[in-house]
Write an enzyme that holds these catalytic residues in place. Structure first.
Site, PDB file in Angstrom:
ATOM      1  N   TRP A 146       8.447  -3.681   4.379  1.00 56.63           N
ATOM      2  CA  TRP A 146       9.244  -2.463   4.413  1.00 56.63           C
ATOM      3  C   TRP A 146       8.647  -1.305   3.629  1.00 56.63           C
ATOM      4  O   TRP A 146       9.088  -0.170   3.769  1.00 56.63           O
ATOM      5  CB  TRP A 146      10.636  -2.746   3.826  1.00 56.63           C
ATOM      6  CG  TRP A 146      10.568  -3.501   2.532  1.00 56.63           C
ATOM      7  CD1 TRP A 146      10.713  -4.856   2.374  1.00 56.63           C
ATOM      8  CD2 TRP A 146      10.286  -2.978   1.235  1.00 56.63           C
ATOM      9  NE1 TRP A 146      10.544  -5.198   1.060  1.00 56.63           N
ATOM     10  CE2 TRP A 146      10.275  -4.059   0.326  1.00 56.63           C
ATOM     11  CE3 TRP A 146      10.054  -1.689   0.742  1.00 56.63           C
ATOM     12  CZ2 TRP A 146      10.033  -3.917  -1.029  1.00 56.63           C
ATOM     13  CZ3 TRP A 146       9.796  -1.526  -0.620  1.00 56.63           C
ATOM     14  CH2 TRP A 146       9.798  -2.630  -1.494  1.00 56.63           C
ATOM     15  N   ASN A 147       7.675  -1.539   2.760  1.00 53.64           N
ATOM     16  CA  ASN A 147       7.353  -0.510   1.771  1.00 53.64           C
ATOM     17  C   ASN A 147       6.533   0.654   2.324  1.00 53.64           C
ATOM     18  O   ASN A 147       6.571   1.749   1.770  1.00 53.64           O
ATOM     19  CB  ASN A 147       6.671  -1.122   0.547  1.00 53.64           C
ATOM     20  CG  ASN A 147       5.432  -1.900   0.909  1.00 53.64           C
ATOM     21  OD1 ASN A 147       5.306  -2.417   2.006  1.00 53.64           O
ATOM     22  ND2 ASN A 147       4.503  -1.998  -0.021  1.00 53.64           N
ATOM     23  N   LYS A 170       7.424  -8.016  14.284  1.00 51.39           N
ATOM     24  CA  LYS A 170       8.588  -8.488  13.533  1.00 51.39           C
ATOM     25  C   LYS A 170       8.584  -7.729  12.214  1.00 51.39           C
ATOM     26  O   LYS A 170       7.942  -8.129  11.248  1.00 51.39           O
ATOM     27  CB  LYS A 170       8.507  -9.999  13.307  1.00 51.39           C
ATOM     28  CG  LYS A 170       9.873 -10.692  13.167  1.00 51.39           C
ATOM     29  CD  LYS A 170      10.752 -10.157  12.050  1.00 51.39           C
ATOM     30  CE  LYS A 170      10.197 -10.521  10.686  1.00 51.39           C
ATOM     31  NZ  LYS A 170      11.090  -9.941   9.585  1.00 51.39           N
ATOM     32  N   GLU A 248      -2.385 -10.246   4.312  1.00 50.24           N
ATOM     33  CA  GLU A 248      -2.510  -9.298   3.204  1.00 50.24           C
ATOM     34  C   GLU A 248      -1.294  -9.517   2.332  1.00 50.24           C
ATOM     35  O   GLU A 248      -0.168  -9.201   2.709  1.00 50.24           O
ATOM     36  CB  GLU A 248      -2.582  -7.863   3.740  1.00 50.24           C
ATOM     37  CG  GLU A 248      -3.128  -6.886   2.699  1.00 50.24           C
ATOM     38  CD  GLU A 248      -2.029  -6.205   1.913  1.00 50.24           C
ATOM     39  OE1 GLU A 248      -1.771  -6.667   0.777  1.00 50.24           O
ATOM     40  OE2 GLU A 248      -1.441  -5.246   2.415  1.00 50.24           O
ATOM     41  N   CYS A 282       1.164  -2.703  -2.683  1.00 56.16           N
ATOM     42  CA  CYS A 282       0.265  -3.787  -3.057  1.00 56.16           C
ATOM     43  C   CYS A 282      -0.930  -3.262  -3.829  1.00 56.16           C
ATOM     44  O   CYS A 282      -1.461  -3.938  -4.711  1.00 56.16           O
ATOM     45  CB  CYS A 282      -0.195  -4.544  -1.813  1.00 56.16           C
ATOM     46  SG  CYS A 282      -0.874  -3.475  -0.530  1.00 56.16           S
ATOM     47  N   GLU A 379       3.064 -10.058  -9.872  1.00 55.11           N
ATOM     48  CA  GLU A 379       3.063  -8.741  -9.247  1.00 55.11           C
ATOM     49  C   GLU A 379       4.385  -8.055  -9.567  1.00 55.11           C
ATOM     50  O   GLU A 379       5.456  -8.576  -9.258  1.00 55.11           O
ATOM     51  CB  GLU A 379       2.892  -8.843  -7.737  1.00 55.11           C
ATOM     52  CG  GLU A 379       2.874  -7.477  -7.056  1.00 55.11           C
ATOM     53  CD  GLU A 379       2.707  -7.573  -5.549  1.00 55.11           C
ATOM     54  OE1 GLU A 379       2.063  -6.689  -4.973  1.00 55.11           O
ATOM     55  OE2 GLU A 379       3.226  -8.531  -4.966  1.00 55.11           O
TER      56      GLU A 379
END
Length: 475
Positions: A146-147, A170, A248, A282, A379
């Site tokens: 979503w980011n 998706k 990723e 990320c 993270e």
């Protein structure tokens, strides 16, 4: 990337409901697809992909040019949708759309060259010629987060379509409106119907549906950008099916400031590197490893930059940090901050949720961090920066490498030779010297270690989902 592709905002047993993270209001509800609708999407998508693979590359490229023009013409609508669904400041959302248009132009100009047959010299036997042609695989499943609701779809979909494949998307449920708008956009500019299809699924249906799609013979390959947990599931399923996959995943990029760096420039860049997209990227710099001789100056300037950040309404042009995309993400970030402070980190700024509607969190800076603290080991997907002081260059390298991730790296020094020397000692998919880590259509993008495998963008990105087919012709 820690955006969990299987998590939604509000979901019922039959609908997916999107929510504005800036104020908590409901945006829209979408009916979830059942097994019959998913089956129809796969059947139509596979058929469309077969036909598309026979379309000349020049014709595919012409449609990409039209698609780039469409994105630019309708940029405000797409940007507003992104901001409403996941809270990205509007100016950054516009940049996401423009970057996608630039990528479409890039592949429109270069696809024919990259995909051209490559002759191979054969010394013997006489009369033999050989060439290698990149050919499309078919229908590719993409599980997206979503980011960056537009860009992360486009950096996969554009080269994949240029290569002659179809796309089964998706997307993350909390950006369902964006997913459907993007699928419709491709058809609007002239791509074949059903070549790009967005699946709408309630959370409980995602694991079994994605697993079933990967096992389906009509799905040729899969790519995922998302959490390590989701990557483990998708990678394992692709391995069982002996299918091509690109993952990723998470990132905990180090931003290394050496003793001979231009400290004001490094500190200014560091603030932008950490807090863009509210820290939900990320390749956001997350761990700031600073050599001791310049640590005090860097920290002072960094904190001044953080204090100047404006947190608030993402539609306000003055806002630099918007809300987190969901309340559960804010709770997870708070845990990481609290546990890091308990382990010995010093809270220098922020550290708390902001009261009121929406999922806002204070821009936060932790000092005295290092291995053994969540803010350093995990993270952190939000506006939290961890600063660690290194006694010398060797310790800076050790701290930069003290992570299971290996996505990006930024090294700052007035000596290019010294910076490159440090970069070569740190494992990552990309290394940037005196620059902030970013993706660009002209260079490959991807990770190492727990950050995944495979590459997107550039020549590598268009070739990932092709069959490098050898032709051997005698006589």
């Amino acid at each position: 990337m820690s955006a969990d592709v299987t998590t939604t905002g509000t979901v019922s047993t039959s609908t997916v409901t999107t929510t504005n993270p800036a104020d908590g209001t409901t945006l829209a509800s979408y009916p979830s697809m059942g097994p019959a609708e998913v089956e129809q999407a796969v059947a139509l998508g596979a058929d469309a992909a077969r036909g598309w693979g026979r379309v000349p590359v020049a014709d595919r490229a012409a449609l990409l040019t039209r698609f780039a023009a469409h994105l630019r013409a309708d940029a405000e609508r797409y940007a507003a949708l992104v901001t409403a669904e996941m809270g990205k400041p509007l100016a950054q959302a516009r940049g996401e759309v423009e970057k996608s248009a630039v990528t479409a132009d890039y592949y429109a100009a270069r696809a024919a060259t990259i995909l051209a047959p490559r002759e191979v010299e054969i010394d013997s036997p006489a009369g033999v010629s050989a060439f290698v042609t990149p050919e499309p695989l078919g229908l590719v499943l993409a599980v997206m987060p979503w980011n960056f609701p537009v860009w992360q779809v486009m950096r996969f979909a554009i080269p994949t379509l240029a290569a002659g494949n179809g796309v089964l998307l998706k997307h993350s449920p909390n950006v369902t409106g964006t997913a459907l708008a993007l699928a419709e956009a491709f058809e609007r500019v002239g791509f074949p119907a059903h070549l790009v299809t967005a699946l709408v699924l309630v959370e409980d249906d995602v694991p079994d549906t994605v697993g079933g799609l990967i096992a389906d013979d009509r799905v040729a390959a899969v790519t995922l950008t998302g959490s390590n947990r989701a990557g483990e599931m998708v990678g394992a399923a692709a391995g069982r099916a002996s299918k091509r996959s690109v993952l990723e995943l998470g990132g905990s990029d180090a931003f290394v400031v050496l003793s001979d760096a231009d400290v004001p420039a490094a500190a200014a860049a560091a603030v932008g590197a950490r807090f863009t997209n509210s820290g939900q990227s990320c390749v956001c710099a997350k761990r700031f490893v600073v050599e001791a001789p310049v640590a005090e100056e860097f920290t002072r300037l960094f904190l001044e930059g953080v204090e100047a950040l404006s947190v608030g309404d993402p539609t306000d042009p003055a806002t630099s940090v918007g809300p987190l995309a969901r309340g559960d993400l804010r709770a997870a970030l708070q845990r990481q901050v609290d546990q890091s402070v308990a382990a010995g980190a010093t809270l220098a700024a922020g550290g708390h949720s902001i009261d009121g509607p929406g999922s806002f969190y204070e821009p936060t800076v932790l000092l005295d961090t290092g291995p053994g603290m969540p803010a350093f080991d995990e993270e952190t997907f939000g506006p939290v920066a961890a600063i660690a002081v290194a006694a010398d260059e060797d310790e800076a390298v050790r701290l930069a490498n003290a992570t299971p991730y290996g996505l990006g790296l930024s090294v700052w020094s007035r000596s290019t030779e010294r910076a490159l020397g440090v970069a070569r000692r740190v494992t990552s998919g990309a290394a940037f010297v005196n620059a902030v880590v970013a993706s660009d259509p002209r260079v490959p993008f991807g990770g190492t270690k727990r950050s995944g495998y495979g590459r997107e963008l550039a020549e590598a990105g268009i070739l990932e989902f092709t069959n490098q087919r050898t032709y051997w012709v005698s006589g």
